[in-house]
Design a protein around this motif. Structure first.
Motif, mmCIF file in Angstrom:
data_model
loop_
_atom_site.group_PDB
_atom_site.id
_atom_site.type_symbol
_atom_site.label_atom_id
_atom_site.label_comp_id
_atom_site.label_asym_id
_atom_site.label_seq_id
_atom_site.Cartn_x
_atom_site.Cartn_y
_atom_site.Cartn_z
ATOM 1 N N LEU A 48 44.002 41.375 28.577
ATOM 2 C CA LEU A 48 43.153 40.332 29.160
ATOM 3 C C LEU A 48 42.991 39.153 28.199
ATOM 4 O O LEU A 48 42.950 37.997 28.625
ATOM 5 C CB LEU A 48 41.793 40.904 29.548
ATOM 6 N N LYS A 49 42.906 39.436 26.914
ATOM 7 C CA LYS A 49 42.806 38.353 25.923
ATOM 8 C C LYS A 49 44.066 37.493 25.935
ATOM 9 O O LYS A 49 43.988 36.277 25.768
ATOM 10 C CB LYS A 49 42.560 38.920 24.527
ATOM 11 N N SER A 50 45.215 38.113 26.143
ATOM 12 C CA SER A 50 46.447 37.315 26.220
ATOM 13 C C SER A 50 46.456 36.481 27.500
ATOM 14 O O SER A 50 46.964 35.368 27.512
ATOM 15 C CB SER A 50 47.691 38.200 26.139
ATOM 16 N N PHE A 51 45.860 37.002 28.571
ATOM 17 C CA PHE A 51 45.758 36.243 29.819
ATOM 18 C C PHE A 51 44.854 35.025 29.653
ATOM 19 O O PHE A 51 45.030 34.029 30.328
ATOM 20 C CB PHE A 51 45.211 37.116 30.952
ATOM 21 N N ALA A 52 43.884 35.125 28.769
ATOM 22 C CA ALA A 52 42.944 34.023 28.534
ATOM 23 C C ALA A 52 43.383 33.128 27.375
ATOM 24 O O ALA A 52 42.624 32.280 26.931
ATOM 25 C CB ALA A 52 41.547 34.581 28.274
ATOM 26 N N LEU A 81 40.478 30.129 34.924
ATOM 27 C CA LEU A 81 40.336 31.487 34.397
ATOM 28 C C LEU A 81 39.063 31.601 33.575
ATOM 29 O O LEU A 81 38.697 30.674 32.867
ATOM 30 C CB LEU A 81 41.506 31.816 33.464
ATOM 31 N N GLY A 82 38.439 32.752 33.648
ATOM 32 C CA GLY A 82 37.274 33.022 32.813
ATOM 33 C C GLY A 82 37.335 34.453 32.311
ATOM 34 O O GLY A 82 37.877 35.323 32.987
ATOM 35 N N LEU A 83 36.804 34.671 31.137
ATOM 36 C CA LEU A 83 36.798 36.020 30.561
ATOM 37 C C LEU A 83 35.428 36.277 29.963
ATOM 38 O O LEU A 83 34.955 35.502 29.132
ATOM 39 C CB LEU A 83 37.879 36.138 29.474
ATOM 40 N N LEU A 84 34.799 37.337 30.399
ATOM 41 C CA LEU A 84 33.538 37.785 29.812
ATOM 42 C C LEU A 84 33.819 39.149 29.207
ATOM 43 O O LEU A 84 33.960 40.144 29.918
ATOM 44 C CB LEU A 84 32.430 37.879 30.864
ATOM 45 N N PRO A 85 33.977 39.214 27.878
ATOM 46 C CA PRO A 85 34.371 40.480 27.243
ATOM 47 C C PRO A 85 33.300 41.560 27.387
ATOM 48 O O PRO A 85 32.145 41.274 27.697
ATOM 49 C CB PRO A 85 34.570 40.090 25.778
ATOM 50 N N GLY A 103 29.528 29.039 31.701
ATOM 51 C CA GLY A 103 30.835 29.001 32.346
ATOM 52 C C GLY A 103 31.095 27.698 33.072
ATOM 53 O O GLY A 103 32.220 27.400 33.447
ATOM 54 N N ARG A 104 30.059 26.904 33.260
ATOM 55 C CA ARG A 104 30.200 25.596 33.909
ATOM 56 C C ARG A 104 30.657 24.529 32.924
ATOM 57 O O ARG A 104 30.978 23.420 33.316
ATOM 58 C CB ARG A 104 28.866 25.158 34.529
ATOM 59 N N PHE A 105 30.733 24.861 31.645
ATOM 60 C CA PHE A 105 31.049 23.884 30.608
ATOM 61 C C PHE A 105 32.306 23.059 30.893
ATOM 62 O O PHE A 105 32.295 21.846 30.734
ATOM 63 C CB PHE A 105 31.154 24.575 29.240
ATOM 64 N N PRO A 106 33.426 23.668 31.347
ATOM 65 C CA PRO A 106 34.633 22.863 31.576
ATOM 66 C C PRO A 106 34.470 21.795 32.658
ATOM 67 O O PRO A 106 35.272 20.895 32.761
ATOM 68 C CB PRO A 106 35.682 23.886 32.011
ATOM 69 N N TYR A 107 33.422 21.914 33.481
ATOM 70 C CA TYR A 107 33.215 20.962 34.567
ATOM 71 C C TYR A 107 32.303 19.804 34.161
ATOM 72 O O TYR A 107 32.160 18.840 34.896
ATOM 73 C CB TYR A 107 32.591 21.669 35.785
#
Length: 153
Positions: A48-52, A81-85, A103-107
């Protein structure tokens, strides 16, 4: 809307030259629930880390809608994409809504954070006044509602 497909092709990824996930192929289809199951330490989180884009593959590639992840600008990828470990480093006492709002930061546009903080402080003052029994004017209530709706847009 594009039907984005996340795909790993011949993916090998690990840490310090130790391969954890070796030659994996995987397709995660659009609008479907996908489940990743495996024993502790088998590489689920590493994958999953590689996906992110948090880990660079030693071999193979990860694509989103047929385009390599490395080709996406960071902000555009963060919107998709978002990842919450499993064990996120979260400041003690943070509310779930605050964590999710990050998670809204990129917007957000530049300086939006400062505007939101200022607005939040004004709203808290109004709430405190209301708790103390002070009546807010209809105009103050309408202004606060407009501020909230404007910043949600």
């Amino acid at each position: 809307m594009n039907e984005l497909v996340l795909q790993a092709q011949n993916l090998s990824v690990g840490y310090n030259e130790k391969i954890i996930v070796d030659h994996m192929d995987l397709i995660i289809p659009y609008a479907k629930i996908s489940v990743i199951i495996g024993a502790n330490g088998c590489g689920k989180s590493t994958m999953l880390k590689s996906f992110a884009r948090l880990l660079k593959p030693e071999q193979g590639m990860v694509t989103l809608d047929g385009k390599k992840l490395q080709e996406y600008p960071t902000k555009m990828l963060a919107r998709t994409l978002g990842l919450l470990p499993q064990s996120p480093l979260v400041p003690e006492g943070i509310k779930v809504t605050d964590l999710i709002s990050r998670g809204r930061f990129p917007y957000q546009k530049p300086f939006t954070i400062f505007v939101c903080a200022s607005m939040e402080a004004k709203i808290k003052r109004c709430q405190e006044r209301a708790r103390e029994g002070e009546q807010l004017t209809e105009k103050e209530i309408e202004q606060n509602i407009r501020r909230i709706n404007k910043n949600r847009a």
